[in-house]
Design a protein around this motif. Structure first.
Motif, PDB file in Angstrom:
ATOM      1  N   PRO A 166      42.149  -5.031 -50.107  1.00  0.00           N
ATOM      2  CA  PRO A 166      41.684  -3.647 -50.085  1.00  0.00           C
ATOM      3  C   PRO A 166      42.699  -2.739 -49.043  1.00  0.00           C
ATOM      4  CG  PRO A 166      39.862  -4.877 -49.724  1.00  0.00           C
ATOM      5  CD  PRO A 166      41.066  -5.732 -49.700  1.00  0.00           C
ATOM      6  N   MET A 167      43.166  -1.453 -49.645  1.00  0.00           N
ATOM      7  CA  MET A 167      43.690  -0.605 -48.758  1.00  0.00           C
ATOM      8  C   MET A 167      42.562  -0.430 -47.633  1.00  0.00           C
ATOM      9  SD  MET A 167      46.731  -0.109 -50.069  1.00  0.00           S
ATOM     10  CE  MET A 167      47.417   1.395 -49.456  1.00  0.00           C
ATOM     11  N   LYS A 168      43.305   0.045 -46.589  1.00  0.00           N
ATOM     12  CA  LYS A 168      42.431   0.470 -45.260  1.00  0.00           C
ATOM     13  C   LYS A 168      41.644   1.870 -45.433  1.00  0.00           C
ATOM     14  CE  LYS A 168      45.021  -2.481 -41.989  1.00  0.00           C
ATOM     15  NZ  LYS A 168      45.819  -2.498 -40.877  1.00  0.00           N
ATOM     16  N   TYR A 169      40.442   1.814 -45.028  1.00  0.00           N
ATOM     17  CA  TYR A 169      39.868   2.938 -44.994  1.00  0.00           C
ATOM     18  C   TYR A 169      39.039   3.314 -43.421  1.00  0.00           C
ATOM     19  CZ  TYR A 169      40.528   3.049 -50.129  1.00  0.00           C
ATOM     20  OH  TYR A 169      41.009   3.584 -51.324  1.00  0.00           O
ATOM     21  N   GLU A 170      39.842   3.408 -42.505  1.00  0.00           N
ATOM     22  CA  GLU A 170      39.376   3.391 -41.100  1.00  0.00           C
ATOM     23  C   GLU A 170      38.309   4.752 -40.988  1.00  0.00           C
ATOM     24  OE1 GLU A 170      42.634   4.093 -38.873  1.00  0.00           O
ATOM     25  OE2 GLU A 170      43.764   2.082 -39.566  1.00  0.00           O
ATOM     26  N   GLU A 171      37.278   4.174 -40.185  1.00  0.00           N
ATOM     27  CA  GLU A 171      36.146   5.047 -39.970  1.00  0.00           C
ATOM     28  C   GLU A 171      36.431   6.268 -39.348  1.00  0.00           C
ATOM     29  OE1 GLU A 171      31.720   4.995 -37.823  1.00  0.00           O
ATOM     30  OE2 GLU A 171      32.988   3.044 -37.895  1.00  0.00           O
ATOM     31  N   LYS A 172      37.474   6.026 -38.329  1.00  0.00           N
ATOM     32  CA  LYS A 172      37.707   7.322 -37.784  1.00  0.00           C
ATOM     33  C   LYS A 172      38.392   8.463 -38.706  1.00  0.00           C
ATOM     34  CE  LYS A 172      40.844   8.903 -33.864  1.00  0.00           C
ATOM     35  NZ  LYS A 172      41.587   8.548 -32.743  1.00  0.00           N
ATOM     36  N   ALA A 173      39.411   7.990 -39.616  1.00  0.00           N
ATOM     37  CA  ALA A 173      40.040   8.792 -40.325  1.00  0.00           C
ATOM     38  C   ALA A 173      38.958   9.326 -41.392  1.00  0.00           C
ATOM     39  CB  ALA A 173      41.061   7.947 -41.308  1.00  0.00           C
ATOM     40  N   LEU A 174      37.970   8.553 -41.804  1.00  0.00           N
ATOM     41  CA  LEU A 174      36.964   9.183 -42.785  1.00  0.00           C
ATOM     42  C   LEU A 174      36.240  10.305 -42.127  1.00  0.00           C
ATOM     43  CD1 LEU A 174      35.875   5.942 -44.728  1.00  0.00           C
ATOM     44  CD2 LEU A 174      37.737   7.634 -45.421  1.00  0.00           C
ATOM     45  N   THR A 175      35.565   9.897 -40.888  1.00  0.00           N
ATOM     46  CA  THR A 175      35.040  11.074 -40.156  1.00  0.00           C
ATOM     47  C   THR A 175      35.941  12.018 -40.134  1.00  0.00           C
ATOM     48  OG1 THR A 175      33.866   9.219 -39.057  1.00  0.00           O
ATOM     49  CG2 THR A 175      33.937  11.420 -38.013  1.00  0.00           C
ATOM     50  N   TYR A 176      37.056  12.336 -39.779  1.00  0.00           N
ATOM     51  CA  TYR A 176      38.059  13.332 -39.401  1.00  0.00           C
ATOM     52  C   TYR A 176      38.116  14.257 -40.605  1.00  0.00           C
ATOM     53  CZ  TYR A 176      42.344  15.525 -37.995  1.00  0.00           C
ATOM     54  OH  TYR A 176      43.236  16.372 -37.699  1.00  0.00           O
TER      55      TYR A 176
ATOM     56  N   THR B 106      33.528  10.228 -47.380  1.00  0.00           N
ATOM     57  CA  THR B 106      32.600   9.158 -47.479  1.00  0.00           C
ATOM     58  C   THR B 106      33.132   8.027 -48.336  1.00  0.00           C
ATOM     59  OG1 THR B 106      30.838   9.570 -48.839  1.00  0.00           O
ATOM     60  CG2 THR B 106      30.759  10.336 -46.382  1.00  0.00           C
ATOM     61  N   MET B 107      33.073   6.826 -48.458  1.00  0.00           N
ATOM     62  CA  MET B 107      33.342   5.764 -49.458  1.00  0.00           C
ATOM     63  C   MET B 107      32.320   6.071 -50.485  1.00  0.00           C
ATOM     64  SD  MET B 107      35.868   4.118 -48.127  1.00  0.00           S
ATOM     65  CE  MET B 107      35.817   2.917 -49.645  1.00  0.00           C
ATOM     66  N   ASP B 108      31.271   6.462 -50.401  1.00  0.00           N
ATOM     67  CA  ASP B 108      30.403   6.873 -51.708  1.00  0.00           C
ATOM     68  C   ASP B 108      31.054   8.085 -52.239  1.00  0.00           C
ATOM     69  OD1 ASP B 108      28.612   5.043 -51.002  1.00  0.00           O
ATOM     70  OD2 ASP B 108      27.047   6.403 -49.839  1.00  0.00           O
ATOM     71  N   MET B 109      31.614   9.149 -51.698  1.00  0.00           N
ATOM     72  CA  MET B 109      32.257  10.059 -52.642  1.00  0.00           C
ATOM     73  C   MET B 109      33.479   9.498 -53.333  1.00  0.00           C
ATOM     74  SD  MET B 109      32.463  13.137 -49.408  1.00  0.00           S
ATOM     75  CE  MET B 109      33.405  13.805 -50.201  1.00  0.00           C
ATOM     76  N   LEU B 110      34.042   8.540 -52.702  1.00  0.00           N
ATOM     77  CA  LEU B 110      35.309   8.232 -53.275  1.00  0.00           C
ATOM     78  C   LEU B 110      34.913   7.282 -54.517  1.00  0.00           C
ATOM     79  CD1 LEU B 110      37.774   7.153 -50.295  1.00  0.00           C
ATOM     80  CD2 LEU B 110      37.799   9.343 -51.689  1.00  0.00           C
ATOM     81  N   GLU B 111      33.768   6.643 -54.409  1.00  0.00           N
ATOM     82  CA  GLU B 111      33.341   5.939 -55.622  1.00  0.00           C
ATOM     83  C   GLU B 111      32.994   6.606 -56.677  1.00  0.00           C
ATOM     84  OE1 GLU B 111      33.618   2.632 -56.055  1.00  0.00           O
ATOM     85  OE2 GLU B 111      33.847   1.703 -54.204  1.00  0.00           O
ATOM     86  N   SER B 112      32.142   7.599 -56.426  1.00  0.00           N
ATOM     87  CA  SER B 112      31.606   8.564 -57.346  1.00  0.00           C
ATOM     88  C   SER B 112      32.459   9.619 -57.939  1.00  0.00           C
ATOM     89  CB  SER B 112      30.089   9.242 -56.791  1.00  0.00           C
ATOM     90  OG  SER B 112      30.347   9.981 -55.601  1.00  0.00           O
ATOM     91  N   MET B 113      33.315  10.344 -57.156  1.00  0.00           N
ATOM     92  CA  MET B 113      34.120  11.195 -57.464  1.00  0.00           C
ATOM     93  C   MET B 113      35.531  11.164 -57.886  1.00  0.00           C
ATOM     94  SD  MET B 113      32.150  13.942 -54.599  1.00  0.00           S
ATOM     95  CE  MET B 113      33.257  15.430 -55.054  1.00  0.00           C
TER      96      MET B 113
END
Length: 257
Positions: free
Chosen positions: A81-91, A95-102
């Motif tokens: 999997p590509m990296k989804y770092e928590e700091k970058a997503l918070t910035y 969210t991963m849920d948003m990416l999964e659904s939208m």
């Protein structure tokens, strides 16, 4: 003898911003992209493209110039999997849920970007082709190249925008960095020590809503470039009656608190 064409050519630039899963374009994911097609004579935004990008895997490097897209279930089992770092997503408040659904498949997004550039290119002469504008645009170019390489569309992109082939044989699109424009416009001021987008927007009196949302950042970046262009043209505000300050549509369904 042919009649000379005195019609002024309309040059389009594409202001670009990515939100990502981290800083390294080699292994971090694209999470959101926004591109605005902008006439640089008036700075009118003539079209917008915004997408969240569904989670995806790294490609396997086969040691060739053309990489293979992962397709089969056996290849998917070995995928990284590509990296989804928590700091970058918070910035970016993504969210991963948003990416999964939208989110939209990255290969679909890449093809849509190519079509968006084609649709909004008005002049196709080599020296008047579109170019990219961005805040710290080198960062975004890395992720655009990742996306286009994954979709095997770099050659197609090279046909559509201005750029050069570097020493290694790779196409590098022509880019204008608003950090450099800001340094031209603001470096004489004693109290300016940073050229972050939000700081330049404040100094140049450009509105910035929802910082670190790609679409909002593109709107602000376009307006920073517009104000710098106004200064180059020795105009003030919108007194020339032609330049248009872009307003971002209030369409977000989430906000960073």
């Amino acid at each position: 003898m042919a009649t000379p064409n005195n019609e002024k050519p309309v040059i389009v630039a594409f202001t670009l911003d990515f939100e990502t899963g981290g800083l390294n374009c080699q292994d971090c994911a694209c999470t959101q992209i926004a591109i605005h097609a902008v006439r640089i004579d008036t700075f009118e935004t003539i079209d917008r493209y915004v997408r969240y990008i569904a989670p995806y895997n790294q490609q396997q490097d086969k040691g060739t110039t053309k990489r293979k897209i992962l397709k089969t279930k056996y290849e998917q089992q070995d995928a990284i999997p590509m990296k989804y770092e928590e700091k970058a997503l918070t910035y970016s408040a993504i969210t991963m849920d948003m990416l999964e659904s939208m989110g939209v498949d990255i290969l679909v997004v890449a093809q849509e970007i190519i079509e968006f550039i084609k649709k909004n290119t008005i002049v196709k002469k080599a020296n008047l082709k579109p170019f990219f504008i961005g805040q710290n645009i080198g960062f975004d170019m890395g992720f655009l190249q990742q996306m286009m390489e994954y979709a095997d569309l770099m050659k197609e992109l090279a046909k559509l925008v201005r750029g050069t082939v570097d020493f290694y044989g790779h196409f590098q699109p022509l880019c204008i960095d608003t950090i450099i424009l800001g340094q031209f416009a603001l470096s004489h001021l004693d109290n300016v020590t940073s050229y972050k987008l939000e700081i330049m927007a404040e100094k140049l009196e450009v509105e910035l809503d929802d910082a670190h949302d790609a679409d909002a950042d593109v709107t602000a970046t376009t307006n920073v470039a517009m104000v710098c262009a106004q200064r180059m043209r020795n105009t003030h505000g919108t007194d020339d009656g032609n330049m248009v300050m872009t307003q971002k549509e209030k369409s977000r369904v989430h906000f960073k608190i």
